[in-house]
Design a protein around this motif. Structure first.
Motif: not given
Length: 486
Positions: A51-61, A166-179
């Protein structure tokens, strides 16, 4: 075979056997796990909530291969599978995997969180926030994803690993903050089982070289340790050190059989004595403070004993087969194993299991002029059937008692959210020795009755060790034998 050659063979054999055993165990585990077809053969991580408050959770490289690797490899490296489920079933979640440069361009200036590390026991993610104010376009509208999925409920992406960063990204489908989402990663590869099998074979080959060297070295040292002694004229029994406490008073009865004499236990011991004993003579002038550093001074012995106990385990297995087929414990291996127990007891008597002497233990398997010793009668013959059960089944009552004597009384706690978990404590034996040495510190005297009790506990554990190591068929008595007179 001279002593130096035996020592060299033993050292080389122990090192090779340790390496071989580690490789064989690791290779076998990998091969077995790789053959498991559950979950489609994937090795998976636990499913945990991120759980993060930002708009995207990004994995390490994810750097799959170094620079200069061909874009297409002649073999299938493996497949990465990632599953993600939004914490709220009504939310739509997005997960995608793409080249790192493309992700950085897409998220440039966007408030995002990078997952730096994850501890799973207990679960604790480590994040790094990269602040920004730019509103990104929806992730599903981008075309650079190598694999992507979006929608409500569980979403899954699978990707055949390819060279690059490569990088894995998790976001809300509408790119809103808070994941807030549950993630699980899995990996499978057709290379894992062949690699595990290869490691297993290499380990077995190294073991096939190391174990014979170890056994030959132990045999050589066991032969060197066989020093027959003449019986004393008065009793006809082999001589043994007198056991004295403070002021020279006898505190320990320890009739000592020869290290490997051919006579039976009954010829050496009265009926009430077990044919395996420890000797411990309390020094009358113990230093008040030296016990504080003995554990540190004994570190070289701990290092040597680690390898000697490994050799002890190997030679005991060899002896198991010898007893099963011949009814005899190989004399040289018997001498070697008694020597290992003796070495360990000297260090224990000096440092932590009694603290009964200030004399530094000698580096030898053989008997020496030292106030601690171990003596075990060599058996003429051992039961071939009893060897199958005495090391485990018959010893269960004694093992429970030994666990109570030497096992730690545990304490522990857990901080909320799993930030810490720890256990520790003192054994009964350790607690009694601590009381004795603290008394010594303040009074200058080691309590004699307490020393007798400590020796009784050590004697009990040693008899159980000797029986479990197949050296005797006589069942260990349930007693301490604290104050038998010499």
């Amino acid at each position: 075979m001279n002593r130096a050659s035996s020592i060299a063979m033993l050292i080389i054999g122990i090192i090779l056997s340790l390496i071989g055993a580690s490789l064989a165990a690791g290779g076998l585990a990998v091969a077995v796990l790789a053959s498991d077809q559950r979950d489609d053969g994937y090795f998976t991580s636990p499913t945990e909530r991120y759980a993060v408050a930002s708009q995207a959770l990004v994995s390490p490289r994810l750097e799959t291969f170094g620079e200069g690797t061909a874009e297409r490899l002649p073999f299938d490296v493996g497949t990465l599978r990632i599953r993600v489920t939004a914490a709220d079933p009504a939310d739509e979640i997005f997960i995608g995997l793409a080249p790192q440069d493309a992700v950085e361009d897409y998220l440039d200036g966007v408030d995002r969180t990078e997952l730096r590390d994850v501890d799973f026991t207990p679960f604790r993610p480590v994040y790094r926030n990269i602040s920004g104010s730019t509103t990104p376009e929806t992730p599903e509208s981008q075309e650079f994803w190598a694999a992507a999925a979006s929608g409500p409920g569980e979403q899954e992406v699978t990707w055949n690993i390819a060279p690059g960063n490569w990088t894995v990204v998790v976001m809300n489908a509408d790119a809103s903050p808070g994941i807030s989402a549950d993630l699980q990663a899995g990996f499978r590869s057709e290379l894992i089982q062949p690699a595990g099998t290869a490691i297993l074979i290499i380990g077995l080959v190294i073991l096939a070289v190391g174990v014979p060297l170890l056994v030959l070295g132990a045999i050589g040292l066991g032969r060197a340790a066989h020093e027959p002694r003449q019986p004393t004229p008065a009793t006809g029994l082999p001589p043994f050190p007198a056991s004295t406490g403070q002021g020279g008073a006898p505190v320990l009865a320890t009739p000592a059989a020869g290290l490997a004499t051919p006579a039976t236990a009954a010829e050496h011991y009265p009926a009430e004595h077990y044919p395996a004993e420890i000797i411990g003579r309390l020094d009358p002038g113990l230093s008040r403070w030296l016990w504080l550093v003995k554990w540190f001074l004994a570190i070289p012995h701990y290092f040597v004993l680690f390898f000697l106990w490994f050799a002890f385990a190997v030679t005991t297995i060899v002896a198991w087969f010898a007893i099963l087929f011949t009814g005899h414990y190989p004399r040289s291996l018997f001498n070697f194993n008694v020597g290992v127990i003796r070495w360990n007891w000297r260090v224990a008597f000096y440092a932590y299991a009694a603290a009964g002497t200030d004399r530094y233990p000698p580096f030898t398997l053989a008997r020496a002029d030292y106030p601690a010793d171990v003596v075990v009668d060599y058996p003429d013959r051992l039961s071939r059937g009893l060897v199958l059960i005495k090391s485990w089944l018959l010893l269960i009552p004694h093992l429970l008692i030994v666990a109570a004597i030497t096992g730690s009384a545990t304490w522990g706690w857990q901080v909320q959210r799993g930030e810490y978990d720890g256990t520790g404590g003192l054994s009964l034996l350790g607690l009694l020795v601590l009381i004795a040495v603290v008394t010594l510190l303040f009074t200058g005297s080691y309590p004699r009755p307490l020393f007798a009790f400590i020796m009784g506990l050590n004697r009990w554990t040693t008899r159980v060790l000797v029986y479990g190591a197949l050296m005797r068929d006589e069942y260990p008595p349930f007693r301490l034998d604290q104050d038998t007179e010499t």
